[in-house]
Design a protein around this motif. Structure first.
Motif, PDB file in Angstrom:
ATOM      1  N   GLN A  48      19.811  34.380 -30.659  1.00  0.00           N
ATOM      2  CA  GLN A  48      19.366  33.308 -29.759  1.00  0.00           C
ATOM      3  C   GLN A  48      20.438  33.004 -28.727  1.00  0.00           C
ATOM      4  OE1 GLN A  48      18.721  28.693 -30.339  1.00  0.00           O
ATOM      5  NE2 GLN A  48      16.942  29.766 -31.170  1.00  0.00           N
ATOM      6  N   GLY A  49      21.704  33.084 -29.141  1.00  0.00           N
ATOM      7  CA  GLY A  49      22.794  32.908 -28.197  1.00  0.00           C
ATOM      8  C   GLY A  49      22.782  33.958 -27.103  1.00  0.00           C
ATOM      9  N   ALA A  50      22.373  35.191 -27.441  1.00  0.00           N
ATOM     10  CA  ALA A  50      22.295  36.254 -26.431  1.00  0.00           C
ATOM     11  C   ALA A  50      21.240  35.926 -25.382  1.00  0.00           C
ATOM     12  CB  ALA A  50      21.977  37.588 -27.099  1.00  0.00           C
ATOM     13  N   ALA A  51      20.072  35.472 -25.847  1.00  0.00           N
ATOM     14  CA  ALA A  51      18.993  35.160 -24.904  1.00  0.00           C
ATOM     15  C   ALA A  51      19.366  33.977 -24.020  1.00  0.00           C
ATOM     16  CB  ALA A  51      17.700  34.879 -25.667  1.00  0.00           C
ATOM     17  N   PHE A  52      19.953  32.943 -24.603  1.00  0.00           N
ATOM     18  CA  PHE A  52      20.343  31.777 -23.809  1.00  0.00           C
ATOM     19  C   PHE A  52      21.501  32.100 -22.865  1.00  0.00           C
ATOM     20  CE2 PHE A  52      18.559  28.531 -27.035  1.00  0.00           C
ATOM     21  CZ  PHE A  52      17.393  28.394 -26.303  1.00  0.00           C
ATOM     22  N   ALA A  53      22.423  32.967 -23.291  1.00  0.00           N
ATOM     23  CA  ALA A  53      23.536  33.333 -22.408  1.00  0.00           C
ATOM     24  C   ALA A  53      23.035  34.137 -21.213  1.00  0.00           C
ATOM     25  CB  ALA A  53      24.585  34.118 -23.188  1.00  0.00           C
ATOM     26  N   ALA A  54      22.126  35.090 -21.457  1.00  0.00           N
ATOM     27  CA  ALA A  54      21.532  35.834 -20.345  1.00  0.00           C
ATOM     28  C   ALA A  54      20.755  34.903 -19.429  1.00  0.00           C
ATOM     29  CB  ALA A  54      20.617  36.931 -20.894  1.00  0.00           C
ATOM     30  N   ASN A  55      20.112  33.926 -20.031  1.00  0.00           N
ATOM     31  CA  ASN A  55      19.358  32.917 -19.293  1.00  0.00           C
ATOM     32  C   ASN A  55      20.289  32.110 -18.388  1.00  0.00           C
ATOM     33  OD1 ASN A  55      17.849  30.461 -18.775  1.00  0.00           O
ATOM     34  ND2 ASN A  55      16.531  30.968 -20.510  1.00  0.00           N
ATOM     35  N   GLY A  56      21.423  31.633 -18.948  1.00  0.00           N
ATOM     36  CA  GLY A  56      22.374  30.877 -18.142  1.00  0.00           C
ATOM     37  C   GLY A  56      23.008  31.717 -17.052  1.00  0.00           C
ATOM     38  N   TYR A  57      23.295  32.979 -17.353  1.00  0.00           N
ATOM     39  CA  TYR A  57      23.824  33.915 -16.363  1.00  0.00           C
ATOM     40  C   TYR A  57      22.863  34.016 -15.170  1.00  0.00           C
ATOM     41  CZ  TYR A  57      25.553  38.446 -14.548  1.00  0.00           C
ATOM     42  OH  TYR A  57      26.047  39.453 -13.762  1.00  0.00           O
ATOM     43  N   ALA A  58      21.576  34.164 -15.474  1.00  0.00           N
ATOM     44  CA  ALA A  58      20.577  34.326 -14.416  1.00  0.00           C
ATOM     45  C   ALA A  58      20.379  33.038 -13.624  1.00  0.00           C
ATOM     46  CB  ALA A  58      19.255  34.784 -15.026  1.00  0.00           C
ATOM     47  N   ARG A  59      20.340  31.908 -14.301  1.00  0.00           N
ATOM     48  CA  ARG A  59      20.146  30.627 -13.601  1.00  0.00           C
ATOM     49  C   ARG A  59      21.284  30.356 -12.621  1.00  0.00           C
ATOM     50  NH1 ARG A  59      16.748  26.483 -16.488  1.00  0.00           N
ATOM     51  NH2 ARG A  59      15.888  27.453 -18.357  1.00  0.00           N
ATOM     52  N   ALA A  60      22.522  30.595 -13.078  1.00  0.00           N
ATOM     53  CA  ALA A  60      23.673  30.270 -12.241  1.00  0.00           C
ATOM     54  C   ALA A  60      23.848  31.240 -11.085  1.00  0.00           C
ATOM     55  CB  ALA A  60      24.941  30.237 -13.099  1.00  0.00           C
ATOM     56  N   SER A  61      23.442  32.497 -11.282  1.00  0.00           N
ATOM     57  CA  SER A  61      23.710  33.531 -10.276  1.00  0.00           C
ATOM     58  C   SER A  61      22.502  33.886  -9.423  1.00  0.00           C
ATOM     59  CB  SER A  61      24.201  34.808 -10.970  1.00  0.00           C
ATOM     60  OG  SER A  61      23.163  35.382 -11.752  1.00  0.00           O
ATOM     61  N   GLY A  62      21.290  33.689  -9.955  1.00  0.00           N
ATOM     62  CA  GLY A  62      20.093  34.174  -9.283  1.00  0.00           C
ATOM     63  C   GLY A  62      19.818  35.641  -9.542  1.00  0.00           C
ATOM     64  N   ARG A  63      20.688  36.316 -10.310  1.00  0.00           N
ATOM     65  CA  ARG A  63      20.498  37.728 -10.643  1.00  0.00           C
ATOM     66  C   ARG A  63      19.742  37.848 -11.965  1.00  0.00           C
ATOM     67  NH1 ARG A  63      26.382  39.847 -10.884  1.00  0.00           N
ATOM     68  NH2 ARG A  63      25.335  41.848 -11.207  1.00  0.00           N
ATOM     69  N   VAL A  64      19.326  39.063 -12.296  1.00  0.00           N
ATOM     70  CA  VAL A  64      18.611  39.296 -13.543  1.00  0.00           C
ATOM     71  C   VAL A  64      19.596  39.256 -14.711  1.00  0.00           C
ATOM     72  CG1 VAL A  64      17.195  40.921 -14.859  1.00  0.00           C
ATOM     73  CG2 VAL A  64      16.856  40.691 -12.388  1.00  0.00           C
ATOM     74  N   GLY A  65      19.303  38.433 -15.715  1.00  0.00           N
ATOM     75  CA  GLY A  65      20.081  38.413 -16.938  1.00  0.00           C
ATOM     76  C   GLY A  65      19.529  39.436 -17.921  1.00  0.00           C
ATOM     77  N   VAL A  66      20.407  40.059 -18.711  1.00  0.00           N
ATOM     78  CA  VAL A  66      19.985  41.105 -19.645  1.00  0.00           C
ATOM     79  C   VAL A  66      20.510  40.767 -21.040  1.00  0.00           C
ATOM     80  CG1 VAL A  66      20.077  43.565 -20.231  1.00  0.00           C
ATOM     81  CG2 VAL A  66      19.991  42.847 -17.827  1.00  0.00           C
ATOM     82  N   CYS A  67      19.619  40.829 -22.037  1.00  0.00           N
ATOM     83  CA  CYS A  67      20.042  40.658 -23.421  1.00  0.00           C
ATOM     84  C   CYS A  67      19.450  41.764 -24.278  1.00  0.00           C
ATOM     85  CB  CYS A  67      19.671  39.279 -23.958  1.00  0.00           C
ATOM     86  SG  CYS A  67      17.918  38.882 -23.897  1.00  0.00           S
ATOM     87  N   VAL A  68      20.112  42.019 -25.405  1.00  0.00           N
ATOM     88  CA  VAL A  68      19.778  43.164 -26.254  1.00  0.00           C
ATOM     89  C   VAL A  68      19.810  42.723 -27.710  1.00  0.00           C
ATOM     90  CG1 VAL A  68      20.350  45.558 -26.815  1.00  0.00           C
ATOM     91  CG2 VAL A  68      20.997  44.630 -24.580  1.00  0.00           C
ATOM     92  N   ALA A  69      18.848  43.229 -28.503  1.00  0.00           N
ATOM     93  CA  ALA A  69      18.856  42.961 -29.944  1.00  0.00           C
ATOM     94  C   ALA A  69      18.146  44.099 -30.652  1.00  0.00           C
ATOM     95  CB  ALA A  69      18.174  41.632 -30.259  1.00  0.00           C
TER      96      ALA A  69
END
Length: 580
Positions: A48-69
């Protein structure tokens, strides 16, 4: 060159530099490919931390966030973060491992139908059954995630596909994203006609402004037209908090000035907002006198909940630019005196009902602390969890850019704040990132303190601790006859000791006269640090629109008492004030 190595190269070709994940059996070939890849993989401590971190990355940057599991529990642990991205229109590509194609459908170890499980919460899902599927799938996944109204896309990768020979595949070529459609001239002319007739117009801005890269155009429109403006939770920052036309957030915990302006308006100019129930209150009584001009990229939002007298579908940036000069000319001409009076009345009400920060007593007053922190760190990215502290940030942080305010809006997911802050810090290592959390939310993803420490991320955490599930407690106090059910967190652990166990500096503040020094020490700390703030459990978030009430029916004991005092002994200024 197997498919896993080809995928790593394809991610680089798509502009990906950082991804967040956690390995496991079915995704192991991809992790083997990462071993020799220039991609930066951030090992979180829970998927869940991976998904939220990719989410925060994308929100702050406007770029696509990527997560893997990996498959099974790895994939299912991503679901909350995927849902959050879908509901808040955050561009993400989610890569999950899957059991080999020969075992699919056999209830194999760690097999889950993640394709079907996530179908309602993604823009699109892909299941690769052959290595030849990958070039089209990866290119389409990133195109779909970025295009139109952004959102998450899932790629499910069976293990045998990952190890298949990919030497014959072409080098990855990203697909262009189509430019958003421009609004029709007819809709712009119709919008202009309505705006020209309005005596009491209000601009109602939402999260679509930032998504559409339309913040400069929005500010130019407001400055040129001089129309009083209200913002949704995810629209905050589209107009700076101190802007003279910014009446604040509207809705359940919105400002009195914003809510009353909307209820009295004769025209709402809705820009990238969706009439969410937390913004409108009782929808049937929302802005009862107003006609509606609704600008949005997503045609499905126009007239979905509130009939739009004029729907302007298309690129919000272009719509605002096209309307700015004609609207300004009309609004400063005919009916100009009425509109000037309306604007002055709205601004006077905003001054009268402005938040006060001189709370009596020795204990820490959370709104004052947050306002002061935002002044000390004016360029900070603030990442919130969900609850009372989230609303206090929305009300009192001096936001100047919507991409610096990371908050789980539509889903309201506790546990969002810390991993989202990690993502925001990694997208810009030089940024000042502050996570504001509550004692309930913080423990939901507290394990990500290990991620902060491992990567030496200088995120500053403000933990507001009232030893309760504050927002639930407030509702039980107000609407459930003070029957407090399962909100007691008086057995919280020592949060400072937890932080120090992870190798993170911890500070504490319990008195209002300690706040200034504590905030200065927090911001000056080298590396990550946590400030544990003890606050009064009885403190509530005001104003509050009760359920099934319209936005003019706000509860706020402090403002009601002040109004009573003014009525009992009116000053010269207050004799001419607008009635609340």
């Amino acid at each position: 060159m197997n498919a896993a190595r080809w995928l790593a190269q394809a991610l680089i070709a798509e502009g990906v530099d950082t991804l967040f994940g956690y390995p496991g059996g079915a995704i192991m070939p991809f992790y083997d490919a990462l071993h020799a890849s220039p991609l930066k993989h951030v090992l979180v401590r829970h998927e869940q931390g991976a998904a939220f971190a990719a989410n925060g990355y994308a929100r702050a940057s406007g770029r696509v966030g990527v997560c893997v599991a990996t498959s099974g529990p790895g994939a299912s642990n991503l679901v909350t973060g995927i849902a959050d991205a879908m509901l808040d229109s955050v561009p993400m590509v989610v890569i999950t491992g899957q059991v080999p194609t020969t075992l699919m459908g056999t209830d194999a170890f760690q097999e889950l139908d993640v394709f079907g499980m996530t179908m309602p919460i993604v823009k699109h899902s892909f299941l690769a059954r052959r290595v030849e599927d990958l070039p089209r799938m990866v290119a389409e996944a990133f195109r779909i995630a970025r295009s139109g109204r952004p959102g998450p896309v899932l790629i499910d990768l069976p293990k045998d596909v990952q190890v298949a020979d990919a030497a014959h595949l072409p080098a990855h070529a990203p697909l262009p994203v189509e430019a958003p459609p421009r609004p029709s001239d007819a809709s712009l002319h119709a919008a202009l006609a309505l705006i020209a007739q309005a005596h009491k117009p209000v601009v109602y801005g939402g999260g679509g402004i930032a998504l559409g890269e339309a913040v400069p155009a929005f500010r130019t429109f407001v400055d040129a037209t001089q129309i009083p403006t209200v913002l949704t939770l995810r629209g905050l920052g589209a107009l700076p908090a101190q802007h003279p036309l910014n009446l604040g957030m509207l809705g359940m915990h919105g400002s009195r000035a914003a809510n009353l302006a909307v209820q009295e308006a004769d025209l709402l100019i809705v820009v990238g907002a969706r009439f969410d129930d937390r913004a409108t209150g009782k929808l049937a009584e929302f802005a009862p006198h107003a006609r509606v001009v609704h600008m949005d990229l997503d045609a499905a939002e126009i007239s979905k909940l509130r009939h739009a007298d004029v729907g302007v579908r298309g690129d919000i940036r272009h719509s605002l630019t096209a309307l700015t000069l004609p609207c300004a000319a009309h609004l400063h001409g005919r009916h100009g005196a009425a509109r000037r009076g309306w604007r002055a009345a709205c601004q006077q009400r905003a001054r009268e009902h402005a938040a006060r920060y001189d709370a009596p007593g020795a204990t820490v007053y959370a709104p004052a602390l947050l306002k002061r922190l935002s002044e000390l760190a004016p360029d900070a990215v603030v990442s919130c969890d969900v609850g009372q502290h989230q609303m206090w940030v929305a009300q009192h942080w001096q936001l100047a850019d919507p991409r610096r305010h990371l908050t789980s809006g539509a889903l309201g997911a506790m546990g969002f704040g810390l991993p989202a802050a990690i993502g925001a810090q990694l997208q810009d290592p030089a940024a000042q990132v502050v996570c504001v959390s509550g004692d309930g939310s913080f423990l939901m993803n507290v394990q990500e303190l290990a991620t902060l420490r491992r990567y030496r991320l200088p995120v500053k955490i403000v933990l507001l601790d009232n030893q309760a599930l504050g927002m639930v407690r407030q509702w039980q106090e107000l609407f459930f006859d003070k029957r407090y059910s399962e909100i007691d967190l008086s057995d919280n652990p020592d949060f400072g000791a937890i932080a120090r166990a992870f190798g993170i500096q911890a500070l504490q503040v319990e008195r209002a006269d300690e706040v200034e020094d504590a905030l200065a020490a927090l911001l000056a700390a080298d590396g990550p640090a946590l400030l544990h703030v003890a606050i009064d459990q009885a403190a509530n978030v005001w104003p509050l629109v009760p359920p099934n009430h319209n936005n003019a029916q706000m509860l706020d004991p402090a403002l009601d008492a002040a109004a009573d005092a003014r009525a009992a002994s009116p000053s010269e200024d207050s004799r001419h004030a607008i009635p609340a």
